[in-house]
Design an enzyme around this catalytic site. Structure first.
Site, PDB file in Angstrom:
ATOM      1  N   ASP A   1     -32.682  26.954  72.724  1.00 38.77           N
ATOM      2  CA  ASP A   1     -31.424  26.416  71.380  1.00 38.77           C
ATOM      3  C   ASP A   1     -29.996  26.688  71.969  1.00 38.77           C
ATOM      4  OD1 ASP A   1     -31.941  28.752  68.711  1.00 38.77           O
ATOM      5  OD2 ASP A   1     -30.065  27.530  69.024  1.00 38.77           O
TER       6      ASP A   1
ATOM      7  N   ASN B   1     -39.085  22.793  65.390  1.00 41.88           N
ATOM      8  CA  ASN B   1     -38.319  23.226  64.445  1.00 41.88           C
ATOM      9  C   ASN B   1     -36.418  23.556  64.194  1.00 41.88           C
ATOM     10  OD1 ASN B   1     -38.123  26.778  63.223  1.00 41.88           O
ATOM     11  ND2 ASN B   1     -37.047  26.939  65.036  1.00 41.88           N
TER      12      ASN B   1
ATOM     13  N   TYR C   1     -30.040  16.616  52.488  1.00 43.88           N
ATOM     14  CA  TYR C   1     -31.142  17.281  53.439  1.00 43.88           C
ATOM     15  C   TYR C   1     -32.288  17.024  52.735  1.00 43.88           C
ATOM     16  CZ  TYR C   1     -33.537  21.698  54.869  1.00 43.88           C
ATOM     17  OH  TYR C   1     -34.266  22.687  55.117  1.00 43.88           O
TER      18      TYR C   1
ATOM     19  N   SER D   1     -39.636  21.034  55.192  1.00 48.82           N
ATOM     20  CA  SER D   1     -39.159  21.148  53.899  1.00 48.82           C
ATOM     21  C   SER D   1     -39.430  21.141  52.047  1.00 48.82           C
ATOM     22  CB  SER D   1     -37.642  21.358  53.625  1.00 48.82           C
ATOM     23  OG  SER D   1     -37.585  21.845  52.174  1.00 48.82           O
TER      24      SER D   1
ATOM     25  N   VAL E   1     -36.965  31.012  53.070  1.00 47.40           N
ATOM     26  CA  VAL E   1     -37.985  31.537  54.532  1.00 47.40           C
ATOM     27  C   VAL E   1     -36.373  32.559  54.729  1.00 47.40           C
ATOM     28  CG1 VAL E   1     -39.085  32.004  55.998  1.00 47.40           C
ATOM     29  CG2 VAL E   1     -39.304  29.892  54.965  1.00 47.40           C
TER      30      VAL E   1
ATOM     31  N   ASP F   1     -30.181  20.996  73.930  1.00 49.46           N
ATOM     32  CA  ASP F   1     -29.773  20.408  72.379  1.00 49.46           C
ATOM     33  C   ASP F   1     -30.283  19.454  72.167  1.00 49.46           C
ATOM     34  OD1 ASP F   1     -28.353  19.454  70.170  1.00 49.46           O
ATOM     35  OD2 ASP F   1     -25.959  18.689  71.125  1.00 49.46           O
ATOM     36  N   VAL F   2     -31.390  19.553  71.112  1.00 50.98           N
ATOM     37  CA  VAL F   2     -32.132  19.063  71.334  1.00 50.98           C
ATOM     38  C   VAL F   2     -31.793  16.519  70.616  1.00 50.98           C
ATOM     39  CG1 VAL F   2     -35.091  20.175  71.036  1.00 50.98           C
ATOM     40  CG2 VAL F   2     -31.984  18.718  68.813  1.00 50.98           C
TER      41      VAL F   2
HETATM   42  N1  LIG Z   1     -35.233  28.790  56.386  1.00 52.61           N
HETATM   43  C1  LIG Z   1     -35.854  28.448  55.433  1.00 52.61           C
HETATM   44  O1  LIG Z   1     -35.581  28.887  53.471  1.00 52.61           O
HETATM   45  C2  LIG Z   1     -36.290  26.866  55.698  1.00 52.61           C
HETATM   46  C3  LIG Z   1     -36.773  26.452  54.552  1.00 52.61           C
HETATM   47  C4  LIG Z   1     -37.837  24.734  54.638  1.00 52.61           C
HETATM   48  C5  LIG Z   1     -37.309  24.731  55.776  1.00 52.61           C
HETATM   49  N2  LIG Z   1     -36.349  25.035  56.594  1.00 52.61           N
HETATM   50  C6  LIG Z   1     -36.672  24.237  57.758  1.00 52.61           C
HETATM   51  O2  LIG Z   1     -37.254  24.846  59.179  1.00 52.61           O
HETATM   52  C7  LIG Z   1     -36.595  25.198  60.688  1.00 52.61           C
HETATM   53  C8  LIG Z   1     -35.619  26.316  60.708  1.00 52.61           C
HETATM   54  O3  LIG Z   1     -35.349  27.048  60.550  1.00 52.61           O
HETATM   55  P1  LIG Z   1     -34.020  28.424  59.644  1.00 52.61           P
HETATM   56  O4  LIG Z   1     -34.067  29.081  58.425  1.00 52.61           O
HETATM   57  O5  LIG Z   1     -35.074  29.208  61.069  1.00 52.61           O
HETATM   58  O6  LIG Z   1     -32.891  28.002  60.690  1.00 52.61           O
HETATM   59  P2  LIG Z   1     -32.130  29.011  61.710  1.00 52.61           P
HETATM   60  O7  LIG Z   1     -30.596  28.498  61.651  1.00 52.61           O
HETATM   61  O8  LIG Z   1     -32.146  30.400  61.205  1.00 52.61           O
HETATM   62  O9  LIG Z   1     -32.463  28.662  62.647  1.00 52.61           O
HETATM   63  C9  LIG Z   1     -32.225  27.522  63.403  1.00 52.61           C
HETATM   64  C10 LIG Z   1     -32.701  27.642  65.128  1.00 52.61           C
HETATM   65  O10 LIG Z   1     -32.076  25.981  65.469  1.00 52.61           O
HETATM   66  C11 LIG Z   1     -31.144  26.384  66.338  1.00 52.61           C
HETATM   67  N3  LIG Z   1     -30.636  24.626  66.914  1.00 52.61           N
HETATM   68  C12 LIG Z   1     -29.695  24.390  65.613  1.00 52.61           C
HETATM   69  N4  LIG Z   1     -29.057  22.514  66.169  1.00 52.61           N
HETATM   70  C13 LIG Z   1     -30.319  22.774  67.955  1.00 52.61           C
HETATM   71  C14 LIG Z   1     -29.899  22.028  68.541  1.00 52.61           C
HETATM   72  N5  LIG Z   1     -28.968  21.060  68.376  1.00 52.61           N
HETATM   73  N6  LIG Z   1     -30.857  22.157  68.973  1.00 52.61           N
HETATM   74  C15 LIG Z   1     -31.274  22.488  69.551  1.00 52.61           C
HETATM   75  N7  LIG Z   1     -31.699  24.247  69.198  1.00 52.61           N
HETATM   76  C16 LIG Z   1     -31.048  23.578  67.461  1.00 52.61           C
HETATM   77  C17 LIG Z   1     -29.995  27.476  65.745  1.00 52.61           C
HETATM   78  O11 LIG Z   1     -29.082  27.114  66.896  1.00 52.61           O
HETATM   79  C18 LIG Z   1     -31.192  28.255  65.441  1.00 52.61           C
HETATM   80  O12 LIG Z   1     -31.331  29.557  66.651  1.00 52.61           O
HETATM   81  C19 LIG Z   1     -35.190  23.925  60.571  1.00 52.61           C
HETATM   82  O13 LIG Z   1     -35.345  23.070  60.273  1.00 52.61           O
HETATM   83  C20 LIG Z   1     -34.785  24.265  58.320  1.00 52.61           C
HETATM   84  O14 LIG Z   1     -34.563  23.558  57.848  1.00 52.61           O
HETATM   85  C21 LIG Z   1     -36.015  26.480  56.798  1.00 52.61           C
END
Ligand SMILES: NC(=O)c1ccc[n+]([C@@H]2O[C@H](COP(=O)([O-])OP(=O)(O)OC[C@H]3O[C@@H](n4cnc5c(N)ncnc54)[C@H](O)[C@@H]3O)[C@@H](O)[C@H]2O)c1
Length: 265
Positions: free
Chosen positions: A49, A102, A167, A154, A200, A75-76
Site C-alpha cells: 500500500d 486490487n 472510471y 467493477s 461495497v 506504489d503499483v
Molecule cells: N468500494 C466499492 O464500492 C467498489 C466497487 C467496485 C469496485 N471497487 C474497486 O475495488 C478496489 C478497492 O476498492 P476499495 O473500495 O477497497 O478502495 P479503498 O480506497 O478503500 O482501498 C484501496 C487501497 O488501495 C491503496 N492504493 C491506492 N493507490 C495505490 C497505489 N498506487 N499503490 C498501492 N496501493 C494503492 C489505497 O491506499 C487503499 O488502501 C478498487 O480497484 C475499486 O475501484 C470498489
C-alpha cells in the site's frame, strides 16, 4: 520503501495452503479483506500500500488476529516500486502463485477539461498497474506451471453512471486485460480472472458518501438486496478464484453485485 512483517508465515490448513499470494492496496477496504481471507485459508500473503503508517497499522491489526502477514510500502503505478515489492515478497515468502490487482480509485473528471496528466495519472493506477504487477509475477508462475491472477474491476465496466468519467473506461479495460492475458497463458497453468463488485462499504465508499446523504439514499434504494456488500463478501469470491477449486475458471468476469447488474430500472 520499507518492509514490515511479523514472524514467519504459519501454515494453516485451508484451500489456499501452500499458495503465496500478493495483494495490491491491502491496507484497507476490499484488499484488506482479501488479505485476511487468503491468510485464513492458509496462504502466505504479502500486500502493498502507499502509506507507511497504514501498512504498519494493517500488519499489526492482522497480527492481533493471529495472522502473520507481510506488508510493504509500494506504489503499483511505479514499475521499480512494483519490482521491489515482488522481489521482497518472493524473498520473504517464496515465488508468488497468486496476485490480486486490487488497488484503485474512483474518478470524477469533466471530460472536456480533464488534463492529459490527470488522465494518465488515473489510468496508471486503475489499469496500467495491473499489467505492471502481472508482468512481474507471470514469469515465475509460468516456470512453476501454475498461478492465478484476479483483478478487481467493477460493475462500472459494463454499465455506469454520469459524473464518474472515465472510471468505466479503466474498469472495462481491466476486463479486456483479463481476457487478453488469460489467452496468453491459458495453456501453461496460469488462470486470469476479474471480479466486478457493485457497491461495497469500504473507506473509499464511506469517504465518497460522507457529505452526500441524498446520493447515498438513492444508491441504496436501487440495491436489489437493500444494502452494499461487505468487503469480506468480495474476498470470499476472490479466494475461490485464487484456489485450485476454480481450476477451469479462466478469462472470466464474475459479478459480485447483489443482482444490481441484473436490474434494468
Ligand atoms: N468500494 C466499492 O464500492 C467498489 C466497487 C467496485 C469496485 N471497487 C474497486 O475495488 C478496489 C478497492 O476498492 P476499495 O473500495 O477497497 O478502495 P479503498 O480506497 O478503500 O482501498 C484501496 C487501497 O488501495 C491503496 N492504493 C491506492 N493507490 C495505490 C497505489 N498506487 N499503490 C498501492 N496501493 C494503492 C489505497 O491506499 C487503499 O488502501 C478498487 O480497484 C475499486 O475501484 C470498489
Amino acid at each position: 520503501m520499507s518492509t514490515v512483517s511479523r514472524g514467519a508465515p504459519r501454515t494453516t490448513p485451508g484451500e489456499l495452503a501452500g499458495e503465496v499470494i500478493l495483494v495490491s492496496g491491502g491496507a484497507q477496504g476490499i484488499g484488506n479483506a482479501v488479505v485476511r481471507a487468503a491468510r485464513q485459508q492458509g496462504a502466505s500473503v504479502s500486500f502493498c500500500d502507499l502509506d507507511a503508517s497504514r501498512v504498519t497499522a494493517a500488519v499489526e491489526a492482522f497480527a492481533a488476529e493471529s495472522l502473520d502477514v507481510h506488508g510493504m510500502v509500494a506504489d503499483v503505478t511505479d514499475e521499480e516500486s512494483v519490482d521491489e515489492w515482488i522481489a521482497a515478497a518472493s524473498s520473504a515468502l517464496g515465488t508468488p502463485s497468486g496476485l490480486v490487482n486490487n488497488a484503485g480509485r474512483n474518478a470524477y473528471a469533466d471530460p472536456t477539461t480533464m488534463t492529459v496528466a490527470e488522465w494518465d495519472d488515473f489510468f496508471d493506477l486503475d489499469l496500467k498497474a495491473s499489467w505492471l504487477c502481472a508482468r512481474a509475477v507471470v514469469p515465475g508462475m509460468l516456470s512453476a506451471g501454475r498461478g492465478s491472477i484476479v483483478s478487481i474491476s467493477s460493475i462500472h465496466a459494463k454499465m455506469t453512471t454520469a459524473g464518474m468519467f472515465p472510471y468505466a473506461a479503466a474498469k472495462a479495460g481491466q476486463l479486456g486485460f483479463t481476457r487478453s492475458l488469460a489467452l496468453e497463458v491459458a495453456g501453461r497453468g496460469v488462470r486470469v480472472n476479474a471480479v466486478s463488485p457493485g457497491l461495497v462499504w469500504t473507506p473509499l465508499a464511506e469517504a465518497h458518501y460522507a457529505d452526500r446523504p441524498e446520493e447515498l439514499a438513492s444508491t441504496l434504494a436501487v440495491q436489489p438486496m437493500g444494502r452494499p456488500a461487505r468487503p469480506a463478501e468480495i474476498a470470499e469470491v476472490v479466494s475461490f478464484l485464487l484456489s485450485p477449486r476454480a481450476s477451469f475458471v479462466n478469462g472470466a468476469d464474475w459479478a459480485v453485485d447483489g443482482a444490481h447488474s441484473a436490474r434494468f430500472a
